[in-house]
Motif scaffolding. Structure first.
Motif, PDB file in Angstrom:
ATOM      1  N   ASP A 133      35.575  46.525  44.255  1.00  0.00           N
ATOM      2  CA  ASP A 133      35.048  46.229  42.925  1.00  0.00           C
ATOM      3  C   ASP A 133      35.725  44.967  42.397  1.00  0.00           C
ATOM      4  OD1 ASP A 133      33.830  46.281  40.492  1.00  0.00           O
ATOM      5  OD2 ASP A 133      34.857  48.069  39.743  1.00  0.00           O
ATOM      6  N   ALA A 134      35.372  43.848  43.009  1.00  0.00           N
ATOM      7  CA  ALA A 134      36.062  42.592  42.718  1.00  0.00           C
ATOM      8  C   ALA A 134      35.794  42.078  41.314  1.00  0.00           C
ATOM      9  CB  ALA A 134      35.645  41.533  43.743  1.00  0.00           C
ATOM     10  N   ALA A 135      34.793  42.633  40.639  1.00  0.00           N
ATOM     11  CA  ALA A 135      34.476  42.162  39.289  1.00  0.00           C
ATOM     12  C   ALA A 135      35.487  42.641  38.249  1.00  0.00           C
ATOM     13  CB  ALA A 135      33.079  42.622  38.896  1.00  0.00           C
ATOM     14  N   THR A 136      36.439  43.500  38.656  1.00  0.00           N
ATOM     15  CA  THR A 136      37.426  44.017  37.702  1.00  0.00           C
ATOM     16  C   THR A 136      38.773  43.306  37.833  1.00  0.00           C
ATOM     17  OG1 THR A 136      38.075  45.787  39.248  1.00  0.00           O
ATOM     18  CG2 THR A 136      36.318  46.282  37.679  1.00  0.00           C
ATOM     19  N   LEU A 137      38.760  42.084  38.288  1.00  0.00           N
ATOM     20  CA  LEU A 137      39.991  41.328  38.493  1.00  0.00           C
ATOM     21  C   LEU A 137      40.800  41.193  37.208  1.00  0.00           C
ATOM     22  CD1 LEU A 137      38.668  38.364  40.685  1.00  0.00           C
ATOM     23  CD2 LEU A 137      39.708  40.496  41.461  1.00  0.00           C
ATOM     24  N   ARG A 138      42.130  41.220  37.356  1.00  0.00           N
ATOM     25  CA  ARG A 138      43.014  41.059  36.205  1.00  0.00           C
ATOM     26  C   ARG A 138      43.826  39.769  36.255  1.00  0.00           C
ATOM     27  NH1 ARG A 138      45.510  47.053  34.671  1.00  0.00           N
ATOM     28  NH2 ARG A 138      43.484  48.066  34.317  1.00  0.00           N
ATOM     29  N   THR A 139      43.938  39.154  37.412  1.00  0.00           N
ATOM     30  CA  THR A 139      44.629  37.867  37.490  1.00  0.00           C
ATOM     31  C   THR A 139      43.937  36.889  36.558  1.00  0.00           C
ATOM     32  OG1 THR A 139      45.328  38.223  39.775  1.00  0.00           O
ATOM     33  CG2 THR A 139      45.242  35.947  39.014  1.00  0.00           C
ATOM     34  N   ARG A 140      44.740  36.184  35.767  1.00  0.00           N
ATOM     35  CA  ARG A 140      44.172  35.311  34.741  1.00  0.00           C
ATOM     36  C   ARG A 140      44.530  33.843  35.005  1.00  0.00           C
ATOM     37  NH1 ARG A 140      41.477  37.560  30.963  1.00  0.00           N
ATOM     38  NH2 ARG A 140      41.297  35.522  29.963  1.00  0.00           N
ATOM     39  N   ALA A 141      43.634  32.980  34.555  1.00  0.00           N
ATOM     40  CA  ALA A 141      43.872  31.536  34.594  1.00  0.00           C
ATOM     41  C   ALA A 141      43.527  30.963  33.220  1.00  0.00           C
ATOM     42  CB  ALA A 141      43.019  30.881  35.667  1.00  0.00           C
ATOM     43  N   GLU A 142      44.515  30.372  32.571  1.00  0.00           N
ATOM     44  CA  GLU A 142      44.317  29.821  31.238  1.00  0.00           C
ATOM     45  C   GLU A 142      44.380  28.292  31.284  1.00  0.00           C
ATOM     46  OE1 GLU A 142      47.035  31.507  28.468  1.00  0.00           O
ATOM     47  OE2 GLU A 142      46.507  33.585  28.979  1.00  0.00           O
ATOM     48  N   ARG A 143      43.403  27.654  30.671  1.00  0.00           N
ATOM     49  CA  ARG A 143      43.351  26.194  30.653  1.00  0.00           C
ATOM     50  C   ARG A 143      44.362  25.652  29.664  1.00  0.00           C
ATOM     51  NH1 ARG A 143      39.402  22.227  32.248  1.00  0.00           N
ATOM     52  NH2 ARG A 143      40.457  20.229  31.972  1.00  0.00           N
ATOM     53  N   ARG A 144      45.196  24.732  30.140  1.00  0.00           N
ATOM     54  CA  ARG A 144      46.147  24.027  29.281  1.00  0.00           C
ATOM     55  C   ARG A 144      46.115  22.546  29.643  1.00  0.00           C
ATOM     56  NH1 ARG A 144      51.579  27.918  29.305  1.00  0.00           N
ATOM     57  NH2 ARG A 144      50.517  29.862  28.666  1.00  0.00           N
ATOM     58  N   GLY A 145      45.402  21.786  28.863  1.00  0.00           N
ATOM     59  CA  GLY A 145      45.290  20.359  29.136  1.00  0.00           C
ATOM     60  C   GLY A 145      44.586  20.100  30.451  1.00  0.00           C
TER      61      GLY A 145
END
Length: 384
Positions: A133-145
């Motif tokens: 169920d790959a749609a439940t991913l928790r790893t996050r990527a936040e844009r900073r500049g």
């Protein structure tokens, strides 16, 4: 018109790979398992004969071959070393992803090195709480500049301990499900990237393990495809890898069955060769038939992909049947070879351990049946 033949060029390529597998791969196959070592030099040699760049454009040093030819490579390399076939399966999948969706900078940096076998890339989707169920991913990527900051854990990743980089899937949006998931190329030597290997039953040289991302800063240019659309843009590639996995498993099973057929023709019991007993010859006939059927389904699915035709359910059929049939064949070969086959003096026990790993990887049989049922009945009847 239906034509089940391979081209002359494909048959010549098959012969080159089979000769290479017999002379260079089979003799050292069990050694890499015993020593728990990744055979990087052999990976490079596969690059030298074009195996690591099959699905990479010629402009970047690849072979740009069709999917059927990639399937031939998976089947033949696996006859010699099951684990080195990851050079076909992983590189074909990743080569397609980068070619279709990566920036010009990423392509120029990574594709030539991938094609030559100098660099090894892994793909990091699975997490402790998100497998099929790959749609439940928790790893996050936040844009900073001009960068993204990635944090999270990826688990069950092939080449985790040896790869030079990874295609990492992370959540960039707030939406649930597949929406809001993006893909990034993350070099393995960036600050904040840590790895931990597993003590696996099989696939030992591949260095499967977990990857930990602790505020890893990745240049924005290393985003693959569009933000929040990475999941959809690359999932089509898994139809290819699932078929190649099936042929990978079948290749090592073919080698095991051929060796066993020679054994039962020369081993005597009660005054005659074992091959004369129906209790020996009938299982061989059964397994041979099953492998032939699955094998041709694999090449049909690859042909469909080459023609640009839908093949998702066909790929799922191959993925759940290929490893299962191969495991059954190798198990039978162990029984027919007797107690020596249960020792590490013969490669059969390792082949069985290795194949079982790919009954799990890229989706279990249960997941493949969900895919098939959805394709047959419609998404509204998806069984969960």
């Amino acid at each position: 018109m239906i034509d089940f033949s391979f081209t002359g060029e494909q048959e010549a390529f098959r012969k080159v790979l089979r000769d290479f597998a017999r002379s260079e791969l089979i003799p050292s196959y069990t050694r890499w398992d015993r020593d728990a070592m990744f055979p990087r030099e052999l990976w490079r040699r596969l690059g030298g004969i074009g195996v690591t760049g099959l699905r990479i454009p010629m402009a970047y040093g690849g072979g740009e071959v069709d999917c059927v030819t990639a399937g031939i490579a998976a089947e033949e390399i696996s006859r010699g070393d099951f684990n080195l076939t990851y050079a076909v399966m992983l590189n074909s999948l990743i080569g397609e992803i980068l070619t279709k969706h990566a920036s010009a900078e990423l392509k120029q940096t990574w594709l030539p090195a991938l094609a030559s076998g100098e660099k090894v890339l892994g793909i990091a989707i699975t997490e402790p709480g998100a497998g099929s169920d790959a749609a439940t991913l928790r790893t996050r990527a936040e844009r900073r500049g001009d960068a993204y900051i990635l944090s999270g854990e990826k688990s069950g990743i092939s080449v985790a301990t040896v790869a030079d980089g990874f295609i990492v899937f992370a959540r960039t949006g707030l939406e649930d499900g597949a929406k809001g998931v993006s893909a990034f190329l993350v070099p393995g030597d960036l600050p904040g990237v840590e790895r931990k290997g597993y003590q696996d039953m099989g696939n030992v040289p591949i260095g499967r393990g977990s990857i930990y991302l602790d505020h890893v800063e990745v240049p924005a240019a290393y985003l693959i495809g569009e933000e929040n659309k990475g999941f959809y843009q690359v999932m089509n590639g898994f139809d290819l890898s699932r078929i190649l996995i099936a042929l990978q498993c079948l290749g090592t099973a073919w080698q095991s069955l051929e060796e066993t057929m020679e054994h039962v023709k020369t081993r005597y019991a009660f005054g005659q060769p074992l091959a004369k007993f129906e209790g020996v010859s009938f299982p061989i006939a059964t397994h041979y038939t099953q492998m032939e059927l699955v094998r041709w389904q694999c090449y049909r699915a690859l042909w469909l992909r080459d023609q640009g035709k839908t093949h998702t359910k066909e790929a799922a059929m191959c993925k759940w049947l290929g490893p299962k049939v191969a495991a059954d064949v190798i198990h039978e070969c162990i029984l027919l070879n007797g107690h020596y086959a249960y020792t590490k003096e013969m490669p059969l026990e390792q082949r069985l351990r290795d194949v079982i790993g790919l009954e799990i990887g890229d989706g279990t049989a249960q997941v493949q049946k969900i895919v098939i049922a959805r394709e047959l009945l419609g998404k509204e009847f998806k069984p969960y």
